[in-house]
Motif scaffolding. Structure first.
Motif, mmCIF file in Angstrom:
data_model
loop_
_atom_site.group_PDB
_atom_site.id
_atom_site.type_symbol
_atom_site.label_atom_id
_atom_site.label_comp_id
_atom_site.label_asym_id
_atom_site.label_seq_id
_atom_site.Cartn_x
_atom_site.Cartn_y
_atom_site.Cartn_z
ATOM 1 N N LEU A 36 49.458 20.946 69.625
ATOM 2 C CA LEU A 36 48.623 20.521 71.309
ATOM 3 C C LEU A 36 49.817 21.389 72.060
ATOM 4 O O LEU A 36 49.082 22.279 72.554
ATOM 5 C CB LEU A 36 49.035 18.804 71.704
ATOM 6 C CG LEU A 36 47.286 17.788 71.306
ATOM 7 C CD1 LEU A 36 48.359 16.941 71.328
ATOM 8 C CD2 LEU A 36 46.652 18.722 71.382
ATOM 9 N N THR A 37 51.150 21.763 71.791
ATOM 10 C CA THR A 37 51.158 22.646 72.865
ATOM 11 C C THR A 37 51.566 23.857 72.604
ATOM 12 O O THR A 37 52.016 24.695 73.180
ATOM 13 C CB THR A 37 53.274 21.698 72.887
ATOM 14 O OG1 THR A 37 53.730 21.756 71.505
ATOM 15 C CG2 THR A 37 52.793 20.692 72.806
ATOM 16 N N GLN A 38 51.585 24.160 71.393
ATOM 17 C CA GLN A 38 51.017 25.927 70.969
ATOM 18 C C GLN A 38 49.599 26.278 71.043
ATOM 19 O O GLN A 38 49.549 27.576 71.316
ATOM 20 C CB GLN A 38 51.708 25.959 68.375
ATOM 21 C CG GLN A 38 52.912 25.566 69.414
ATOM 22 C CD GLN A 38 53.297 25.554 66.954
ATOM 23 O OE1 GLN A 38 52.497 25.500 66.469
ATOM 24 N NE2 GLN A 38 53.561 26.563 67.027
ATOM 25 N N ASN A 39 48.803 24.736 70.959
ATOM 26 C CA ASN A 39 47.641 25.848 71.203
ATOM 27 C C ASN A 39 46.731 25.236 72.269
ATOM 28 O O ASN A 39 45.415 24.961 72.176
ATOM 29 C CB ASN A 39 46.595 25.816 69.844
ATOM 30 C CG ASN A 39 47.314 26.706 68.553
ATOM 31 O OD1 ASN A 39 47.657 28.045 68.376
ATOM 32 N ND2 ASN A 39 47.896 25.354 68.329
ATOM 33 N N PRO A 40 47.294 25.188 73.637
ATOM 34 C CA PRO A 40 46.767 24.427 74.440
ATOM 35 C C PRO A 40 45.370 25.151 74.602
ATOM 36 O O PRO A 40 44.133 24.750 74.924
ATOM 37 C CB PRO A 40 47.234 24.937 75.454
ATOM 38 C CG PRO A 40 48.311 25.819 75.442
ATOM 39 C CD PRO A 40 48.548 25.840 73.909
ATOM 40 N N ASN A 41 45.131 26.451 74.750
ATOM 41 C CA ASN A 41 43.962 27.136 75.064
ATOM 42 C C ASN A 41 42.410 26.293 74.303
ATOM 43 O O ASN A 41 41.536 26.065 74.322
ATOM 44 C CB ASN A 41 43.869 28.528 75.183
ATOM 45 C CG ASN A 41 44.510 29.517 76.140
ATOM 46 O OD1 ASN A 41 44.851 28.843 76.893
ATOM 47 N ND2 ASN A 41 45.575 30.373 75.930
ATOM 48 N N ALA A 44 41.336 23.287 74.695
ATOM 49 C CA ALA A 44 40.857 23.168 75.897
ATOM 50 C C ALA A 44 38.943 23.120 74.998
ATOM 51 O O ALA A 44 37.880 22.648 75.849
ATOM 52 C CB ALA A 44 41.125 23.995 76.737
ATOM 53 N N VAL A 45 39.401 24.501 74.580
ATOM 54 C CA VAL A 45 37.802 24.570 74.193
ATOM 55 C C VAL A 45 37.106 24.496 73.088
ATOM 56 O O VAL A 45 35.848 24.770 72.569
ATOM 57 C CB VAL A 45 37.407 26.736 75.011
ATOM 58 C CG1 VAL A 45 37.808 26.889 75.490
ATOM 59 C CG2 VAL A 45 38.270 26.992 73.025
ATOM 60 N N SER A 79 40.692 16.371 78.617
ATOM 61 C CA SER A 79 39.817 17.501 79.812
ATOM 62 C C SER A 79 41.139 17.837 80.512
ATOM 63 O O SER A 79 41.401 18.592 81.213
ATOM 64 C CB SER A 79 40.015 15.798 80.156
ATOM 65 O OG SER A 79 40.405 15.019 79.976
ATOM 66 N N LEU A 80 42.913 17.177 80.276
ATOM 67 C CA LEU A 80 43.489 17.827 80.635
ATOM 68 C C LEU A 80 43.773 19.354 80.610
ATOM 69 O O LEU A 80 44.278 20.070 81.791
ATOM 70 C CB LEU A 80 44.606 17.161 81.045
ATOM 71 C CG LEU A 80 44.761 16.025 80.802
ATOM 72 C CD1 LEU A 80 46.365 14.607 80.379
ATOM 73 C CD2 LEU A 80 44.266 15.730 82.190
ATOM 74 N N PHE A 81 43.863 19.868 78.811
ATOM 75 C CA PHE A 81 43.369 21.412 78.564
ATOM 76 C C PHE A 81 42.584 21.682 79.149
ATOM 77 O O PHE A 81 42.149 23.182 79.611
ATOM 78 C CB PHE A 81 43.626 21.096 77.545
ATOM 79 C CG PHE A 81 45.202 20.574 76.391
ATOM 80 C CD1 PHE A 81 45.891 21.124 75.995
ATOM 81 C CD2 PHE A 81 45.059 19.307 76.429
ATOM 82 C CE1 PHE A 81 47.041 20.890 75.700
ATOM 83 C CE2 PHE A 81 45.869 18.522 75.300
ATOM 84 C CZ PHE A 81 47.082 19.669 75.576
ATOM 85 N N GLN A 82 41.499 20.940 79.710
ATOM 86 C CA GLN A 82 40.751 22.202 80.324
ATOM 87 C C GLN A 82 40.790 22.423 81.610
ATOM 88 O O GLN A 82 40.067 23.476 81.923
ATOM 89 C CB GLN A 82 39.439 21.333 80.099
ATOM 90 C CG GLN A 82 38.750 21.211 78.461
ATOM 91 C CD GLN A 82 37.277 20.079 78.666
ATOM 92 O OE1 GLN A 82 37.262 19.535 79.026
ATOM 93 N NE2 GLN A 82 37.062 20.352 76.942
ATOM 94 N N ARG A 84 43.801 22.963 82.934
ATOM 95 C CA ARG A 84 44.353 23.538 83.195
ATOM 96 C C ARG A 84 43.908 25.150 82.746
ATOM 97 O O ARG A 84 44.493 26.316 83.332
ATOM 98 C CB ARG A 84 45.641 23.452 81.891
ATOM 99 C CG ARG A 84 47.207 24.517 81.468
ATOM 100 C CD ARG A 84 47.493 24.244 80.296
ATOM 101 N NE ARG A 84 48.262 25.656 79.467
ATOM 102 C CZ ARG A 84 47.735 26.736 79.214
ATOM 103 N NH1 ARG A 84 46.605 26.693 78.809
ATOM 104 N NH2 ARG A 84 48.453 27.753 78.911
ATOM 105 N N LEU A 85 43.358 25.380 81.837
ATOM 106 C CA LEU A 85 42.808 25.888 81.246
ATOM 107 C C LEU A 85 41.483 26.768 82.179
ATOM 108 O O LEU A 85 41.305 28.171 83.026
ATOM 109 C CB LEU A 85 41.861 25.937 80.341
ATOM 110 C CG LEU A 85 41.228 27.438 79.796
ATOM 111 C CD1 LEU A 85 41.924 28.614 79.379
ATOM 112 C CD2 LEU A 85 39.875 27.656 78.611
ATOM 113 N N SER A 86 40.553 25.837 83.367
ATOM 114 C CA SER A 86 40.450 26.407 84.779
ATOM 115 C C SER A 86 41.276 27.343 85.672
ATOM 116 O O SER A 86 39.967 27.363 85.960
ATOM 117 C CB SER A 86 39.338 25.221 85.021
ATOM 118 O OG SER A 86 40.349 24.123 85.268
ATOM 119 N N THR A 87 42.192 27.253 85.469
ATOM 120 C CA THR A 87 43.033 27.378 87.169
ATOM 121 C C THR A 87 44.336 28.922 86.503
ATOM 122 O O THR A 87 44.868 28.835 87.063
ATOM 123 C CB THR A 87 44.453 26.324 87.708
ATOM 124 O OG1 THR A 87 44.716 25.592 86.276
ATOM 125 C CG2 THR A 87 43.096 24.841 87.731
ATOM 126 N N ALA A 88 43.787 29.048 85.226
ATOM 127 C CA ALA A 88 44.534 30.720 85.127
ATOM 128 C C ALA A 88 43.933 31.227 85.710
ATOM 129 O O ALA A 88 42.911 31.367 86.295
ATOM 130 C CB ALA A 88 44.226 30.270 82.199
#
Length: 291
Positions: A36-41, A44-45, A79-82, A84-88
């Motif tokens: 989870l910490t190494q592959n957050p993207n 998310a998808v 959903s938390l990872f998603q 995060r990714l949407s605000t990148a």
């Protein structure tokens, strides 16, 4: 791992909780935490089944992990990872999805196909660094290198090429460097000469070399400033480092690519050269000339 009473409400809070509870997790849950910490993207998808296949942990374990942290299921955690990714960076999510599709659709198993696969993954890793490495950490690390009386370098196994590159460039910049070479079993003894006015630069990835971890921990007890490049904020180097650069490891079927760590090492030394030469426009790394 004891169930969490209230689930974290955002990505940052979730990661803090994972760090706080990592040591009490089972081996299976620690493997999930690392993924989870190494592959957050990717988290998310991708579907939980795809994540399970990539990590080597059954999808149901990810569901139970999420529930132990207070979520109803994995989708709620995801959903938390998603978010995060949407605000990148703009277009980042589309790029990641395109990458996933490009790799998944590859059927070419020729020599060129393997090279293309590695290049695509390396491009993603390099681009990730632009969004995941805090600028203030880069500045802090360069300041430590600039002020250090001597820079001690340690990295073994897959990390060796990174510290060898650092030794070469730092030496050419006129910085006193000491490579803690494992040859002869003297690295640990040599490390005891490091002083508070020096810096220890350590590089280690899974599966972390024991000697590197031991040297870092001993240096931390002696209050030596430490810069570390590793693959996760859950790395055993993380708790000791003054500056930790976590360069996540993507799915490589053969061996870890060093494209991103090498680029990071070069970025640090170029920034250091700019300071030492008082030249932010075109700093240069001196090269060895023929005799």
């Amino acid at each position: 791992m004891k169930p969490t009473a209230e689930a974290p409400r955002d990505y940052e809070e979730l990661i803090r909780l994972i760090h706080d509870r990592y040591d009490e997790m089972s081996k299976s849950y620690q493997k999930i935490a690392l993924y989870l910490t190494q592959n957050p993207n990717d988290v998310a998808v991708r579907s939980v089944n795809a994540i399970g296949d990539s990590s080597g942990v059954h999808a149901s374990s990810f569901v139970r992990f999420a529930q132990a942290l207070g979520y109803e299921g994995f989708k709620e955690l995801q959903s938390l990872f998603q978010k995060r990714l949407s605000t990148a960076a703009p277009g980042f999510e589309a790029r990641i999805k395109a990458l996933e599709g490009e790799l998944g659709a590859r059927t070419d198993r020729s020599e060129v196909g393997f090279m293309r696969d590695l290049v695509v993954r390396d491009i993603a890793s390099l681009q990730d660094m632009l969004t995941q490495i805090p600028p203030e950490d880069l500045a802090k690390a360069v300041t430590l290198l600039e002020k250090a009386d001597a820079i001690y370098l340690i990295g073994q196994l897959r990390s060796t090429p990174v510290v060898e590159l650092l030794r070469y460039i730092l030496t050419m910049l006129g910085k006193r460097c000491v490579l803690l070479d494992p040859g002869g079993g003297l690295a640990t003894h040599m490390a005891r000469m490091i002083r508070k006015t020096d810096v220890l630069f350590a590089v280690s990835f899974r599966f972390y070399a024991n000697e590197v971890v031991n040297v870092v921990e001993e240096a931390a007890r002696s209050e030596v400033p430490i810069i570390a490049i590793s693959d996760s904020t859950l790395s055993p180097l993380a708790k000791s480092a003054n500056v930790l650069f976590a360069v996540p490891e993507h799915e490589y079927t053969f061996s870890r690519s060093l494209a991103a760590p090498m680029c990071l090492a070069q970025a640090l030394t170029v920034a250091l050269a700019a300071r030492l030469q008082n030249n932010a426009v075109s700093p240069r790394i001196p090269t060895v000339t023929g005799q």
